[in-house]
Enzyme design. Sequence first.
Site, short mmCIF file in Angstrom:
data_model
loop_
_atom_site.label_atom_id
_atom_site.label_comp_id
_atom_site.label_asym_id
_atom_site.label_seq_id
_atom_site.Cartn_x
_atom_site.Cartn_y
_atom_site.Cartn_z
N SER A 146 0.84 -1.20 0.00
CA SER A 146 0.00 0.00 0.00
C SER A 146 0.87 1.25 0.00
O SER A 146 1.67 1.44 -0.91
CB SER A 146 -0.95 -0.04 1.20
OG SER A 146 -1.96 0.93 1.09
N GLU A 240 -9.99 -3.60 -6.15
CA GLU A 240 -9.64 -2.48 -5.28
C GLU A 240 -9.43 -1.18 -6.05
O GLU A 240 -9.14 -1.17 -7.25
CB GLU A 240 -8.40 -2.82 -4.46
CG GLU A 240 -7.13 -3.07 -5.24
CD GLU A 240 -5.94 -3.26 -4.30
OE1 GLU A 240 -5.63 -2.30 -3.56
OE2 GLU A 240 -5.34 -4.35 -4.31
N HIS A 270 -7.47 -5.44 -0.76
CA HIS A 270 -6.24 -4.66 -0.64
C HIS A 270 -5.23 -5.38 0.28
O HIS A 270 -5.57 -5.77 1.39
CB HIS A 270 -6.61 -3.29 -0.08
CG HIS A 270 -5.51 -2.30 -0.02
ND1 HIS A 270 -4.80 -1.88 -1.12
CD2 HIS A 270 -5.01 -1.60 1.05
CE1 HIS A 270 -3.91 -0.98 -0.75
NE2 HIS A 270 -4.00 -0.80 0.56
#
Length: 300
Positions: A146, A240, A270
């Site tokens: 991320s 996502e 995610h």
Amino acid sequence: MPSLTARLIKRVSRRMVRRENLSPEALTRHLRKTFNHTPGLTLLPRGVRLRTLETGGFSGDLVTVATPSMAILYIHGGAYIAGVTRTYHNLAGRLAKDLDAEVYLPRYPFAPESPFPAGVNRCIEAYEWLLAEGRNAEDIVIAGDSAGGGLTLALLLAIRDRKLPRPRCAVTFSPAADGHCRGPSVDANNASDCMLSASLVRTVSDIYMAPTDRDNPYASPSLGDYTGLPPLMITVSTEECLYSDAQAVRAKAEAAGVPVTWIARDGLFHVWPIILPWLPEAREDVRKVVQFIRDCLSPG
């Protein structure tokens, strides 16, 4: 079809993590409450040890076997706003055991108190510290998820730009890579993403960087030139909001001749590979990560 565990995690994440249309202040409070207090047990494999390191060049955790043959610098996620290294101990333990590695989990400063480029600079310092400690760059892997995936890509660009010895390879899970949030999946996957939302992604960008920063490849790595970067592995869920970010990174890397190993999963969420050992899909895909790193480290 995703596993029962995956379906349960998606349901819980939609209720506990996903938010829409919060103010920057409210979103910061929410993400810190959520990501800084993640439940779970640390279950390290036999022969793997955990300790905290505080030095002039590195602050964070070290998860390692007794006699490691390689190093992994793993940069955790948390929307550039939150996150704790404890969440990643199980993943780090698995990587340490399977790869005979030492895994470094750096702490880095968060926005809004420390916006871009503070986190990038801390990651550069951590890599330089590894080199100064005598680690061979060819035996170093950089990875992250991320926001940590975005920082991983920024660090790779900075290493190349500073003419530092490049690591052997890199791995990113669902990287955040476009500060402009222009990818079509940001809105197209707003309903299907159980963890992020279009408004959350855009508010995080507002918190992390100024408008003038968003064309900087260290802030928006999908805008970078990937010439000279090492082999890259990317995992992402097709459901996502950041799916387009991962696609853009893949396109830039392949255009520059960088070998890319790509895993796009339907029905997942995610950064699913970090959910070890509980999620079957995470166990399966972390085995692929381990094989990718082994292949990159193999002579020739």
